[in-house]
Structure formats: structure tokens, C-alpha cells
Design a protein around this motif. Structure first.
Motif, PDB file in Angstrom:
ATOM      1  N   GLY A 140       0.753  -1.100   0.068  1.00 44.03           N
ATOM      2  CA  GLY A 140      -0.085   0.002   0.054  1.00 44.03           C
ATOM      3  C   GLY A 140       0.787   1.176  -0.051  1.00 44.03           C
ATOM      4  N   VAL A 141       0.083   2.342   0.139  1.00 48.34           N
ATOM      5  CA  VAL A 141       0.693   3.892   0.053  1.00 48.34           C
ATOM      6  C   VAL A 141       0.186   4.721   1.026  1.00 48.34           C
ATOM      7  CG1 VAL A 141       1.698   3.761  -2.478  1.00 48.34           C
ATOM      8  CG2 VAL A 141      -0.584   4.668  -1.940  1.00 48.34           C
ATOM      9  N   ALA A 142       0.909   5.393   1.830  1.00 52.16           N
ATOM     10  CA  ALA A 142       0.298   6.275   2.716  1.00 52.16           C
ATOM     11  C   ALA A 142       1.176   7.608   2.563  1.00 52.16           C
ATOM     12  CB  ALA A 142       0.577   5.887   4.087  1.00 52.16           C
ATOM     13  N   PRO A 143       0.916   8.572   3.030  1.00 53.60           N
ATOM     14  CA  PRO A 143       1.427   9.963   3.092  1.00 53.60           C
ATOM     15  C   PRO A 143       2.817  10.028   3.784  1.00 53.60           C
ATOM     16  CG  PRO A 143      -0.843  10.469   3.334  1.00 53.60           C
ATOM     17  CD  PRO A 143      -0.753   9.001   3.529  1.00 53.60           C
TER      18      PRO A 143
ATOM     19  N   ASP B  77       1.717   7.498   9.461  1.00 58.39           N
ATOM     20  CA  ASP B  77       0.540   6.666   8.900  1.00 58.39           C
ATOM     21  C   ASP B  77       0.763   5.354   9.060  1.00 58.39           C
ATOM     22  OD1 ASP B  77      -1.054   9.103   8.917  1.00 58.39           O
ATOM     23  OD2 ASP B  77      -0.106   9.384   6.695  1.00 58.39           O
ATOM     24  N   VAL B  78       1.830   4.694   8.267  1.00 58.77           N
ATOM     25  CA  VAL B  78       2.302   3.266   8.249  1.00 58.77           C
ATOM     26  C   VAL B  78       2.517   2.770   9.707  1.00 58.77           C
ATOM     27  CG1 VAL B  78       3.821   1.526   7.281  1.00 58.77           C
ATOM     28  CG2 VAL B  78       3.159   3.758   6.030  1.00 58.77           C
ATOM     29  N   ALA B  79       3.240   3.473  10.477  1.00 60.67           N
ATOM     30  CA  ALA B  79       3.324   2.974  11.741  1.00 60.67           C
ATOM     31  C   ALA B  79       2.263   2.753  12.735  1.00 60.67           C
ATOM     32  CB  ALA B  79       4.517   4.001  12.572  1.00 60.67           C
ATOM     33  N   ASN B  80       1.239   3.688  12.476  1.00 58.85           N
ATOM     34  CA  ASN B  80       0.164   3.566  13.127  1.00 58.85           C
ATOM     35  C   ASN B  80      -0.926   2.548  12.618  1.00 58.85           C
ATOM     36  OD1 ASN B  80       0.764   5.973  14.685  1.00 58.85           O
ATOM     37  ND2 ASN B  80      -0.394   7.279  13.238  1.00 58.85           N
ATOM     38  N   PHE B  81      -0.823   2.215  11.354  1.00 59.21           N
ATOM     39  CA  PHE B  81      -1.443   1.111  10.867  1.00 59.21           C
ATOM     40  C   PHE B  81      -1.033  -0.106  11.284  1.00 59.21           C
ATOM     41  CE2 PHE B  81      -2.019  -1.751   6.877  1.00 59.21           C
ATOM     42  CZ  PHE B  81      -3.363  -2.041   7.237  1.00 59.21           C
TER      43      PHE B  81
ATOM     44  N   ASP C 225      10.212   5.427  -0.827  1.00 54.68           N
ATOM     45  CA  ASP C 225       9.355   6.394  -1.498  1.00 54.68           C
ATOM     46  C   ASP C 225       8.993   5.885  -2.724  1.00 54.68           C
ATOM     47  OD1 ASP C 225      10.032   8.432   0.268  1.00 54.68           O
ATOM     48  OD2 ASP C 225      11.885   9.007  -0.673  1.00 54.68           O
ATOM     49  N   ARG C 226       7.569   6.625  -3.281  1.00 58.62           N
ATOM     50  CA  ARG C 226       6.944   6.083  -4.270  1.00 58.62           C
ATOM     51  C   ARG C 226       6.425   7.509  -4.942  1.00 58.62           C
ATOM     52  NH1 ARG C 226       3.811   1.943  -6.638  1.00 58.62           N
ATOM     53  NH2 ARG C 226       2.253   2.699  -8.120  1.00 58.62           N
ATOM     54  N   HIS C 227       7.001   7.796  -6.082  1.00 56.09           N
ATOM     55  CA  HIS C 227       6.592   9.009  -6.749  1.00 56.09           C
ATOM     56  C   HIS C 227       5.352   8.820  -7.665  1.00 56.09           C
ATOM     57  CE1 HIS C 227      10.528  10.898  -5.770  1.00 56.09           C
ATOM     58  NE2 HIS C 227      10.921   9.843  -5.814  1.00 56.09           N
TER      59      HIS C 227
ATOM     60  N   MET D 105       5.075   9.759  -2.128  1.00 55.99           N
ATOM     61  CA  MET D 105       4.251   9.040  -1.050  1.00 55.99           C
ATOM     62  C   MET D 105       5.225   7.886  -0.634  1.00 55.99           C
ATOM     63  SD  MET D 105       0.447   8.803  -2.544  1.00 55.99           S
ATOM     64  CE  MET D 105      -0.370   8.581  -0.867  1.00 55.99           C
ATOM     65  N   ARG D 106       4.806   7.313   0.446  1.00 55.87           N
ATOM     66  CA  ARG D 106       5.714   6.106   1.160  1.00 55.87           C
ATOM     67  C   ARG D 106       4.944   4.738   0.603  1.00 55.87           C
ATOM     68  NH1 ARG D 106      10.347   6.691   2.248  1.00 55.87           N
ATOM     69  NH2 ARG D 106      10.510   5.628   4.109  1.00 55.87           N
ATOM     70  N   GLU D 107       5.707   3.961   0.057  1.00 52.43           N
ATOM     71  CA  GLU D 107       5.250   2.566  -0.426  1.00 52.43           C
ATOM     72  C   GLU D 107       5.651   1.604   0.701  1.00 52.43           C
ATOM     73  OE1 GLU D 107       5.680  -0.659  -3.743  1.00 52.43           O
ATOM     74  OE2 GLU D 107       5.760   1.614  -4.364  1.00 52.43           O
ATOM     75  N   PHE D 108       4.695   0.688   0.979  1.00 52.52           N
ATOM     76  CA  PHE D 108       5.143  -0.209   2.031  1.00 52.52           C
ATOM     77  C   PHE D 108       4.746  -1.776   1.692  1.00 52.52           C
ATOM     78  CE2 PHE D 108       1.157   1.202   3.293  1.00 52.52           C
ATOM     79  CZ  PHE D 108       0.477   0.276   3.842  1.00 52.52           C
ATOM     80  N   GLN D 109       5.420  -2.639   2.161  1.00 56.70           N
ATOM     81  CA  GLN D 109       4.844  -4.047   2.035  1.00 56.70           C
ATOM     82  C   GLN D 109       5.055  -4.791   3.671  1.00 56.70           C
ATOM     83  OE1 GLN D 109       5.863  -6.805  -1.242  1.00 56.70           O
ATOM     84  NE2 GLN D 109       6.427  -8.164   0.139  1.00 56.70           N
ATOM     85  N   LEU D 110       4.063  -5.359   3.820  1.00 58.14           N
ATOM     86  CA  LEU D 110       4.007  -6.001   5.358  1.00 58.14           C
ATOM     87  C   LEU D 110       3.133  -7.162   5.142  1.00 58.14           C
ATOM     88  CD1 LEU D 110       0.911  -5.606   6.467  1.00 58.14           C
ATOM     89  CD2 LEU D 110       1.824  -3.205   6.956  1.00 58.14           C
ATOM     90  N   THR D 111       3.357  -8.033   6.155  1.00 57.92           N
ATOM     91  CA  THR D 111       2.762  -9.383   5.995  1.00 57.92           C
ATOM     92  C   THR D 111       2.181  -9.773   7.675  1.00 57.92           C
ATOM     93  OG1 THR D 111       5.050 -10.533   6.329  1.00 57.92           O
ATOM     94  CG2 THR D 111       4.286 -10.439   4.274  1.00 57.92           C
ATOM     95  N   PHE D 112       1.398 -10.659   7.506  1.00 55.67           N
ATOM     96  CA  PHE D 112       0.945 -11.232   8.968  1.00 55.67           C
ATOM     97  C   PHE D 112       0.120 -12.571   8.446  1.00 55.67           C
ATOM     98  CE2 PHE D 112      -2.298  -8.122   7.409  1.00 55.67           C
ATOM     99  CZ  PHE D 112      -3.581  -8.844   7.678  1.00 55.67           C
ATOM    100  N   SER D 113      -0.186 -13.159   9.397  1.00 55.40           N
ATOM    101  CA  SER D 113      -1.089 -14.394   9.148  1.00 55.40           C
ATOM    102  C   SER D 113      -2.102 -14.531  10.267  1.00 55.40           C
ATOM    103  CB  SER D 113       0.023 -15.783   9.481  1.00 55.40           C
ATOM    104  OG  SER D 113       0.473 -15.830  10.620  1.00 55.40           O
TER     105      SER D 113
END
Length: 209
Positions: free
Chosen positions: A153-156, A160-164, A184-186, A192-200
Motif C-alpha cells: 500500500g501507500v500512505a502519505p 501513517d504506516v506505523a499507526n496502521f 518512496d513512491r513518486h 508517498m511512502r510505499e510499504f509491504q507488510l505481512t501477517f498470518s
């Protein structure tokens, strides 16, 4: 003085023939008795063989009945396995829908998801030595089915990512929440800040998401 013989000459011959006849009669009786005893044994063995054949036929019939029952049980087992597989697949879809609904509820308004990956994993359950010794087949321990989720996903901002991520870790049924990357994602003139996270998610648990 010579003894006088008063027996006629034919008498010894007659006596000898009588003895031969007597021996023949006894031999015939012995032979007849042996033949009768042999016939008795043959009849008894024949009757025993017939009884054994009857018992064998009964056992064959019972074996056929058991085989028929085993075949029905095998077919029933196959049907149950097919139903279990269908239910397991349906369970994955149900958990997936509930999972995405929960994720959407935790996302801040300024965040957007670009990609979602879902993968079912089967992990060998960690057992204590005592529980492992009690298994019928130690080479095939029970498996734990989990739904591994990957979010891109992307966040400003990083905040925002840390809170998520913090909100995700608060959900009891989300395990092993981890960040894979953030960069960074332009998008035109916007950065913006692009991230990838995983969980199960454990598929053996029914409610919570």
C-alpha cells in the motif's frame, strides 16, 4: 513192533486242506475288516472335507460381506474427505472476506492498498515430547493451517504506516505482523511512502476478524 495206523491215507490231506481253508477264511475276514475300516476312514475324511468346505464357503461369504462393508466405508471416507476439502476452501474464503473487512476498518483514510496476496500455509504443529510419543504416526504430525497475508500500500507519511501496523498488532488473530520494506513512491509531483507488510491468521480459529 510197528505201530498200526488206523487213519486212512486221505485224512491228513483233508486236515491240511481244512487248515488252509480256515487260514483263507481268516485272511478274507481280516482283509474285509481292513477294507471296511478303510472305507470308514474314507467316508469320515470325506465328511470332514465336506464340513471344511462348507465352513470355508461360509468364511468366503462373510469375507465378501466384510469387503463390501469396507468398500462402502472407503467410499464414505472419500466423500467425507471431499466435503472436508470443500468446507476448508469455503472456510478460507470466509476468513479472507472477514480479514479484508477488518483491514479496511483499520486503515486510515489517507492510506490506499495497491495489492493483496493471500496464501494458505500448512505448518507442522510443535508438540511436546509426551504428545509426540502419543501420536499414532509420529512421521505425520498434525498440521496447522494458516492464511498468510501480504499487503502492499501507500500512505502519505511513515507515521501513517506505523499507526496502521500498531492497529494490526492489536488484533488478537493477526500473528507475526512484520514490515518487509518501506520506500518512496513518486506519483507525478507527489511523493508517498510505499510499504509491504505481512501477517498470518490461524484458519482453525473461527471468530475474531
Amino acid at each position: 513192533m510197528r505201530e498200526l495206523e488206523f487213519l486212512p491215507e486221505w485224512y491228513p490231506e483233508l486236515h491240511r486242506r481244512r487248515r488252509l481253508l480256515f487260514l483263507q477264511i481268516w485272511a478274507t475276514l481280516v482283509l474285509a475288516g481292513g477294507l471296511a475300516f478303510w472305507l470308514f476312514l474314507v467316508n469320515r475324511n470325506g465328511a470332514s472335507a465336506e464340513r471344511n468346505l462348507t465352513e470355508l464357503q461360509v468364511k468366503i461369504v462373510r469375507s465378501d460381506e466384510r469387503l463390501e462393508k469396507m468398500e462402502k466405508l472407503r467410499q464414505l471416507k472419500d466423500q467425507l474427505q471431499q466435503q472436508a476439502q470443500i468446507q476448508a476452501k469455503l472456510g478460507v474464503h470466509v476468513e479472507s472476506a472477514r480479514l479484508l473487512s477488518k483491514v479496511a476498518a483499520l486503515m486510515p483514510p489517507s492510506m490506499s492498498l495497491l495489492d493483496i496476496g493471500l496464501e494458505t500455509e500448512e505448518i507442522a504443529t510443535t508438540l511436546s515430547p509426551l504428545a509426540q510419543a502419543a501420536l499414532k504416526d509420529p512421521k505425520n504430525p498434525p498440521l496447522e493451517r494458516r492464511l498468510k497475508t501480504r499487503l502492499i500500500g501507500v500512505a502519505p507519511t511513515d507515521v501513517d504506516v506505523a499507526n496502521f501496523i500498531t492497529e494490526l498488532t492489536k488484533v488478537p488473530f493477526f500473528d507475526h505482523v512484520s514490515m518487509d520494506y518501506i520506500r518512496d513512491r513518486h506519483d507525478g509531483k507527489y511523493v508517498m511512502r510505499e510499504f509491504q507488510l505481512t501477517f498470518s491468521v490461524g484458519l482453525s480459529l473461527s471468530g475474531g476478524t
